[in-house]
Scaffold this active site. Structure first.
Site, PDB file in Angstrom:
ATOM      1  N   SER A   8     -31.167  74.463 -20.621  1.00 47.44           N
ATOM      2  CA  SER A   8     -29.846  75.004 -20.971  1.00 47.44           C
ATOM      3  C   SER A   8     -28.769  73.987 -20.625  1.00 47.44           C
ATOM      4  CB  SER A   8     -29.567  76.272 -20.165  1.00 47.44           C
ATOM      5  OG  SER A   8     -30.704  77.047 -20.038  1.00 47.44           O
ATOM      6  N   LYS A  10     -26.505  71.084 -21.407  1.00 47.95           N
ATOM      7  CA  LYS A  10     -26.015  70.465 -22.650  1.00 47.95           C
ATOM      8  C   LYS A  10     -26.085  68.936 -22.604  1.00 47.95           C
ATOM      9  CE  LYS A  10     -23.175  74.105 -24.548  1.00 47.95           C
ATOM     10  NZ  LYS A  10     -23.614  75.190 -23.662  1.00 47.95           N
ATOM     11  N   GLY A  11     -25.897  68.368 -21.411  1.00 45.87           N
ATOM     12  CA  GLY A  11     -25.989  66.909 -21.257  1.00 45.87           C
ATOM     13  C   GLY A  11     -27.390  66.421 -21.583  1.00 45.87           C
ATOM     14  N   LYS A  12     -28.392  67.157 -21.084  1.00 45.29           N
ATOM     15  CA  LYS A  12     -29.782  66.787 -21.380  1.00 45.29           C
ATOM     16  C   LYS A  12     -30.069  66.934 -22.878  1.00 45.29           C
ATOM     17  CE  LYS A  12     -31.939  68.502 -17.082  1.00 45.29           C
ATOM     18  NZ  LYS A  12     -32.955  69.443 -16.586  1.00 45.29           N
ATOM     19  N   ASP A  70     -37.108  68.109 -15.843  1.00 48.77           N
ATOM     20  CA  ASP A  70     -36.586  68.425 -14.519  1.00 48.77           C
ATOM     21  C   ASP A  70     -36.201  67.099 -13.886  1.00 48.77           C
ATOM     22  OD1 ASP A  70     -36.157  70.812 -12.715  1.00 48.77           O
ATOM     23  OD2 ASP A  70     -37.033  69.337 -11.341  1.00 48.77           O
ATOM     24  N   PHE A 152     -22.985  62.917 -17.685  1.00 47.63           N
ATOM     25  CA  PHE A 152     -22.806  64.259 -17.119  1.00 47.63           C
ATOM     26  C   PHE A 152     -23.254  64.227 -15.668  1.00 47.63           C
ATOM     27  CE2 PHE A 152     -27.185  64.203 -18.616  1.00 47.63           C
ATOM     28  CZ  PHE A 152     -27.878  64.989 -17.709  1.00 47.63           C
ATOM     29  N   GLY A 153     -23.145  65.349 -15.004  1.00 52.60           N
ATOM     30  CA  GLY A 153     -23.649  65.474 -13.625  1.00 52.60           C
ATOM     31  C   GLY A 153     -23.099  64.407 -12.680  1.00 52.60           C
ATOM     32  N   TYR A 154     -24.007  63.682 -12.053  1.00 48.76           N
ATOM     33  CA  TYR A 154     -23.637  62.691 -11.035  1.00 48.76           C
ATOM     34  C   TYR A 154     -23.267  61.328 -11.637  1.00 48.76           C
ATOM     35  CZ  TYR A 154     -25.778  66.099  -7.856  1.00 48.76           C
ATOM     36  OH  TYR A 154     -26.082  67.237  -7.145  1.00 48.76           O
ATOM     37  N   ARG A 181     -34.436  59.387 -17.984  1.00 48.08           N
ATOM     38  CA  ARG A 181     -34.824  60.301 -19.074  1.00 48.08           C
ATOM     39  C   ARG A 181     -35.365  59.510 -20.266  1.00 48.08           C
ATOM     40  NH1 ARG A 181     -30.714  62.873 -18.546  1.00 48.08           N
ATOM     41  NH2 ARG A 181     -31.750  64.322 -17.159  1.00 48.08           N
TER      42      ARG A 181
END
Ligand code: ITT
Length: 193
Positions: A8, A10-12, A70, A152-154, A181
């Site tokens: 879920s 969105k960045g991934k 993950d 995104f994220g960090y 990734r």
């Protein structure tokens, strides 16, 4: 070939769709009602497998191909925290910005301006032929501030090895080339072909 993403985030989704532009890549919540998946594994790999299996089961189509990710960031000076807790570092209901600020704060508390860090991604695939999983890593450093809006994220506090800017500041093509990734996705492609 259609690949259903068990995420879920969105960045991934954006990054996986860009790396897998030869496939039709669809987030699972476009196909079925989204549901909470309890990520109670003790490693990135275990959690990736839990997510891929849960969505494969819920899709209820044996020919479905479900891919999960993950991932997280580990900081050796903090005992490899936040690691598998990256999405919940600032608490169970934390959003990405809270987690980023918490990590910045942990560095500031220790008077650390810059320190080695790495991202890990475990990618799992659930298919009728079984479960497959791979890993990718990206090494670099984290700094005690957020710079830039990309990723995104960090990403705004992470400087990849060989660069002097954060992933927030660097062009997105750099992350596509180097990321944990992207490396894991390259490996899992061999299972798909
Ligand atoms: P799903 O479980 O639905 O896939 P999630 O965001 O909860 O989404 P994870 O449990 O894998 O995913 O947590 C990963 C967290 O690690 C994510 O929320 C980000 O904060 C961070 N992270 C992972 N990969 C990242 C990347 O490429 N750039 C920045 N932060 C990343």
């Amino acid at each position: 070939m259609k690949i259903i993403l068990a995420t879920s985030n969105k960045g991934k989704v954006k990054e996986i769709q860009k790396s897998f532009d030869m496939f039709e890549v669809v987030p699972f919540d476009k196909i079925i009602e989204p549901f909470e998946i309890e990520e109670n594994g003790s490693s990135f790999k275990e959690n990736a497998i839990i997510k891929a299996k849960a969505v494969y089961k819920a899709i209820d189509d044996k020919d479905a191909i479900v891919l999960s990710d993950d991932s997280g960031i580990s900081v050796p000076v903090l005992g490899n925290e936040p690691g598998i807790k990256s999405a919940r570092y600032a608490g169970d209901n934390a959003i990405a910005k809270d987690n980023l600020l918490k990590l910045i704060n942990e560095l500031k508390k220790r008077d650390i301006k810059k320190t080695p860090a790495f991202y890990t991604a475990a990618i799992a695939l659930a298919t009728k032929d079984g479960i497959f999983s791979v890993h990718g890593w990206m090494y670099g450093e984290v700094i005690d501030e957020a710079r830039g809006e990309n990723g995104f994220g960090y990403d705004p506090m992470f400087i990849p090895e060989g660069f002097d800017k954060t992933l927030g500041e660097l062009d997105e093509s750099v992350k596509k080339e180097l990321s944990h990734r992207s490396k894991a996705l390259k490996l899992i492609k061999r299972v798909l072909w």
